[in-house]
Design a protein around this motif. Structure first.
Motif, short mmCIF file in Angstrom:
data_model
loop_
_atom_site.label_atom_id
_atom_site.label_comp_id
_atom_site.label_asym_id
_atom_site.label_seq_id
_atom_site.Cartn_x
_atom_site.Cartn_y
_atom_site.Cartn_z
N TRP A 120 1.11 -1.46 -0.04
CA TRP A 120 0.10 -0.07 -0.18
C TRP A 120 0.74 1.40 0.13
CZ3 TRP A 120 -1.26 4.39 3.63
CH2 TRP A 120 -1.77 5.29 2.91
N GLN A 121 0.42 2.06 -1.10
CA GLN A 121 1.23 3.55 -1.08
C GLN A 121 0.16 4.25 -1.25
OE1 GLN A 121 4.99 3.41 -2.76
NE2 GLN A 121 5.95 3.08 -1.05
N VAL A 122 0.31 5.85 -0.62
CA VAL A 122 -0.22 6.85 -1.39
C VAL A 122 1.10 7.89 -1.56
CG1 VAL A 122 -1.26 8.79 -0.99
CG2 VAL A 122 -2.03 6.35 -0.34
N SER A 123 1.46 8.40 -3.20
CA SER A 123 2.47 9.13 -3.53
C SER A 123 2.26 10.15 -4.12
CB SER A 123 3.11 8.80 -4.23
OG SER A 123 2.72 8.20 -5.64
N CYS A 124 1.61 11.73 -2.68
CA CYS A 124 2.13 13.03 -2.74
C CYS A 124 0.27 12.67 -3.51
CB CYS A 124 2.91 13.82 -3.78
SG CYS A 124 3.90 13.79 -2.18
N THR A 125 -0.76 12.48 -3.68
CA THR A 125 -2.00 12.67 -3.75
C THR A 125 -3.17 12.45 -2.22
OG1 THR A 125 -3.42 11.84 -5.49
CG2 THR A 125 -2.69 10.16 -3.90
N THR A 126 -4.58 12.92 -2.84
CA THR A 126 -5.64 13.15 -1.99
C THR A 126 -6.17 11.49 -1.77
OG1 THR A 126 -7.19 12.71 -4.32
CG2 THR A 126 -6.12 15.36 -2.26
N TRP A 127 -5.86 11.32 -0.87
CA TRP A 127 -6.50 9.96 0.02
C TRP A 127 -7.87 9.55 -0.10
CZ3 TRP A 127 -4.70 8.05 5.25
CH2 TRP A 127 -4.78 6.20 5.37
N SER A 128 -8.18 8.53 -0.98
CA SER A 128 -9.76 8.68 -0.63
C SER A 128 -10.20 8.31 1.10
CB SER A 128 -10.48 7.58 -1.77
OG SER A 128 -9.28 5.87 -0.83
N GLU A 129 -9.20 7.70 1.67
CA GLU A 129 -10.02 7.43 2.71
C GLU A 129 -9.68 8.41 4.01
OE1 GLU A 129 -8.74 3.42 4.54
OE2 GLU A 129 -9.22 2.21 2.80
N SER A 130 -9.42 9.65 3.53
CA SER A 130 -8.78 10.50 4.16
C SER A 130 -10.38 11.54 5.24
CB SER A 130 -8.62 11.72 4.10
OG SER A 130 -9.06 11.94 2.91
N THR A 131 -11.14 10.88 4.24
CA THR A 131 -12.37 11.79 4.76
C THR A 131 -13.43 10.92 6.06
OG1 THR A 131 -14.30 10.42 3.25
CG2 THR A 131 -12.86 12.98 2.31
N ARG A 132 -12.66 9.71 6.48
CA ARG A 132 -13.35 8.69 7.02
C ARG A 132 -12.09 9.32 8.02
NH1 ARG A 132 -11.22 4.69 9.22
NH2 ARG A 132 -9.53 3.85 7.98
N ILE A 133 -10.98 9.11 8.12
CA ILE A 133 -10.50 9.57 9.08
C ILE A 133 -10.11 10.70 10.24
CG2 ILE A 133 -7.76 9.53 10.07
CD1 ILE A 133 -7.92 7.29 7.76
N ALA A 134 -10.27 12.07 9.56
CA ALA A 134 -10.17 12.79 9.16
C ALA A 134 -11.40 13.54 8.43
CB ALA A 134 -8.90 13.72 8.37
N PRO A 135 -12.90 14.12 9.31
CA PRO A 135 -13.75 14.28 8.84
C PRO A 135 -14.29 15.81 8.53
CG PRO A 135 -14.79 13.59 10.81
CD PRO A 135 -13.41 13.23 10.62
N PHE A 136 -13.50 16.40 9.31
CA PHE A 136 -12.83 17.92 9.52
C PHE A 136 -12.48 19.08 7.90
CE2 PHE A 136 -13.80 16.45 13.41
CZ PHE A 136 -15.61 17.14 13.54
N LEU A 137 -11.62 17.98 7.34
CA LEU A 137 -10.71 18.40 6.50
C LEU A 137 -11.67 18.00 5.30
CD1 LEU A 137 -7.35 16.49 7.96
CD2 LEU A 137 -8.47 19.06 8.56
N ASP A 138 -11.01 19.35 4.67
CA ASP A 138 -11.45 19.19 3.19
C ASP A 138 -10.52 18.43 1.95
OD1 ASP A 138 -12.73 20.17 0.62
OD2 ASP A 138 -12.06 21.61 0.65
N PRO A 139 -10.96 17.39 1.50
CA PRO A 139 -10.13 16.54 0.94
C PRO A 139 -9.36 17.55 -0.43
CG PRO A 139 -12.35 15.49 1.01
CD PRO A 139 -12.30 16.50 1.55
N ALA A 140 -10.41 18.41 -0.88
CA ALA A 140 -9.17 19.29 -2.66
C ALA A 140 -8.08 20.23 -1.69
CB ALA A 140 -10.56 20.14 -2.53
N ARG A 141 -7.98 20.57 -0.33
CA ARG A 141 -7.34 20.91 -0.17
C ARG A 141 -5.76 20.31 1.09
NH1 ARG A 141 -9.28 25.90 3.31
NH2 ARG A 141 -11.15 24.44 3.71
N LEU A 142 -6.14 18.76 0.48
CA LEU A 142 -5.48 17.98 1.28
C LEU A 142 -4.68 17.01 0.83
CD1 LEU A 142 -4.72 15.85 4.37
CD2 LEU A 142 -6.32 14.63 3.59
N LYS A 143 -3.11 17.24 0.96
CA LYS A 143 -2.36 15.97 0.59
C LYS A 143 -1.51 14.99 1.42
CE LYS A 143 1.50 17.38 -1.60
NZ LYS A 143 2.71 18.19 -2.19
N VAL A 144 -1.34 14.07 1.41
CA VAL A 144 -1.15 13.09 1.56
C VAL A 144 0.18 12.45 0.26
CG1 VAL A 144 -1.15 10.65 3.07
CG2 VAL A 144 -3.17 12.58 3.26
#
Length: 118
Positions: A47-71
């Motif tokens: 499993w790797q995410v290389s500098c992109t938006t992570w699809s499960e990020s809204t489940r872990i951090a629901p207060f963050l806007d996925p469009a402004r988040l980079k993991v």
């Protein structure tokens, strides 16, 4: 007249308090997100995410806007041949205070990283 003199500083302080709360909530959400990405990367080496938006990020951090988040998740190895993972999350934080210079130090990118070797 007296209400106008009191209302402006009162509303500014109220919005500043809300911005501080949002700032700390965003920072803690980023820390949780980086810890979860680190755990998941160590548990599953494929499993790797290389500098992109992570699809499960809204489940872990629901207060963050996925469009402004980079993991970013990178494999990491050092001179002693230890394997590891380096995870970085960046979020563009914006204040809602009507007078931006008051809390200008809060606005901008927030960055949290984690480096684990095993």
């Amino acid at each position: 007249m007296e209400t106008a003199l009191i209302l402006l500083p009162l509303l500014t302080l109220m919005f500043a308090g809300i911005d501080l709360g949002r700032y700390f909530l965003t920072t803690q959400s980023l820390v949780n997100l980086v810890n979860e990405a680190t755990r998941r990367s160590l548990a599953d080496s494929r499993w790797q995410v290389s500098c992109t938006t992570w699809s499960e990020s809204t489940r872990i951090a629901p207060f963050l806007d996925p469009a402004r988040l980079k993991v970013c998740v990178y494999p990491n190895s050092d001179a002693y041949q230890h394997n590891g993972v380096w995870v970085e999350a960046t979020y563009e934080f914006e204040t809602i205070t009507p007078l931006p210079p008051v809390l200008n130090w809060l606005a901008g990118p927030l960055r949290v990283e984690n480096n684990v070797s095993y």
